[in-house]
Design an enzyme around this catalytic site. Sequence first.
Site, PDB file in Angstrom:
ATOM      1  N   LYS A  59      16.977  20.915 -11.274  1.00 14.50           N
ATOM      2  CA  LYS A  59      16.558  20.182 -11.968  1.00 14.50           C
ATOM      3  C   LYS A  59      17.131  19.277 -12.282  1.00 14.50           C
ATOM      4  O   LYS A  59      17.996  19.484 -13.731  1.00 14.50           O
ATOM      5  CB  LYS A  59      15.172  20.691 -13.397  1.00 14.50           C
TER       6      LYS A  59
ATOM      7  N   SER B 256      15.856  21.081 -16.533  1.00 12.97           N
ATOM      8  CA  SER B 256      14.815  22.258 -17.136  1.00 12.97           C
ATOM      9  C   SER B 256      15.360  23.498 -17.635  1.00 12.97           C
ATOM     10  O   SER B 256      16.399  23.399 -17.213  1.00 12.97           O
ATOM     11  CB  SER B 256      14.309  22.094 -15.651  1.00 12.97           C
TER      12      SER B 256
ATOM     13  N   GLU C 295      10.410   8.287 -17.217  1.00 12.64           N
ATOM     14  CA  GLU C 295       8.783   9.023 -17.678  1.00 12.64           C
ATOM     15  C   GLU C 295       8.455   8.728 -18.682  1.00 12.64           C
ATOM     16  O   GLU C 295       7.328   8.033 -18.751  1.00 12.64           O
ATOM     17  CB  GLU C 295       8.560  10.518 -16.993  1.00 12.64           C
TER      18      GLU C 295
ATOM     19  N   HIS D 167       0.953  -0.565   0.288  1.00 15.35           N
ATOM     20  CA  HIS D 167      -0.682   0.028   0.105  1.00 15.35           C
ATOM     21  C   HIS D 167       0.655   1.410  -0.033  1.00 15.35           C
ATOM     22  O   HIS D 167       0.381   2.070   0.468  1.00 15.35           O
ATOM     23  CB  HIS D 167      -1.088  -0.141   1.319  1.00 15.35           C
TER      24      HIS D 167
END
Length: 456
Positions: free
Chosen positions: A283, A277, A290, A156
């Site tokens: 970043k 970024s 992804e 979970h």
Amino acid sequence: MSKAWGGRFKEEMAQQVLAFNESITVDKRLYAQDIEGSIAHAMMLCQQSILSQTDADTIIEGLLTIKQQIESGNAQFSIEDEDIHMNIEKLLIKIIGPVGGKLHTGRSRNDQVATDMHLFARQAVQELIEAVRLLQQTIVQISEEYIEVVMPGYTHLQRAQPVLLSHHLMTYFWMLQRDKERLHDSLKRINVSPLGSGALAGTTFPINQRHTMELLEFEDIYPNSMDAVSDRDYLLETMNNMNLIMIHLSRLSEEIILWCSEEFNFIKLSDQYSTGSSIMPQKKNPDMAELVRGKTGSVTGHYIALLITLKGLPLAYNKDLQEDKKGFFDALDDTLSSLKIYSGMLSSLTVNHDNLKQSVNQDFSNATELADYLVTLGIPFREAHAITGRLVLDCIDKGRLLKDVSMKEYKDIDSRISENIHSILTPQSSVERRRNENGTSAQSVKNQIKKGKALL
Ligand code: ARG
């Protein structure tokens, strides 16, 4: 513009139909399979005395020339000739003259395209198997490297019990193992020859289908010519196999993305496999993971698209089937590149040892250890669970952990609790004591890795 099938037509095709109907922009990718199938067909026609030796030789030589022309970028395809099959036939006739028109004897584009796709799918599956194997190899390699590292195991997405990082990683090895086995298994259904089935009903020519089957290294021929030209199960099956690979990689992607967030901070991806970024200078983003997660959506979409194309499709060939290729090619490219990018990304990541160690020492994931320990004193598990639960609640109230509970307090709970309780509660001990065959102790995981390596 003269069409190969133009005989019964009075009017030219509408301009917009030319573009709507064509598939050459997609199926030119099948040129090698198409030529291989045609050469086998010509050799068989010759052996059956349907084609003379001279004609067969001329045709085969012409086909090989076309192959060279395509590979050196010197072949001109046109949408007027619709697809790869008619484009190659047109080029053949251009090079060797009208004798090129004899190649299509006893054959239809319907069994031709099915043959091409069977050959293509066979090679695709072999490439997929190899890419899966290489990724499994990387997983084994980093699992061996990090065999000492303990991390929180989750259910979970809540801290559950400590596990070895290697144990966690090897989970993906076994998912990929099943994917590889499914791919292997599918080969017996892919490796079947449709050639000779004609448009749908077979042919009146005395062909020898076993001969082309052998030349193309298929293992059998379809027992039914109508099934042979309309079956796309093998593409669906392969796409679903790709789909499962991507679903597995997508689950791993989600974990990688979480693990390299500042909140988890379990791993670092190498600069080589990260992006920055354009606005935020600090970043470092896990874009590869992804993208794999994102591409999973389109691979699944292509699978569903073909499934729906087949739903309610009457026998035998229908032009709907021309739509099978685009999605298959895209899904294949995405799946192969995802598998390959993962090998590089995983082998170059680093583990934040200190943070993992710290995180696993600061939670209640050792609560099961305490409950299990109480059971060894003769307390029924359900009671041990309740005692431990109450102690956890008390610790949360007081802002402390089970390891901070004093020996005296443990003795107050049950006088039989011995001095070694604190060592039993360490994450290392929690992992080490799980020595069952598929458990997370170092020895069990080493055996698991050994088992896995034997399958590579
Ligand atoms: N381009 C077609 C396809 O990919 C080849 C078969 C066409 N057959 C036909 N009868 N129109 O499906």
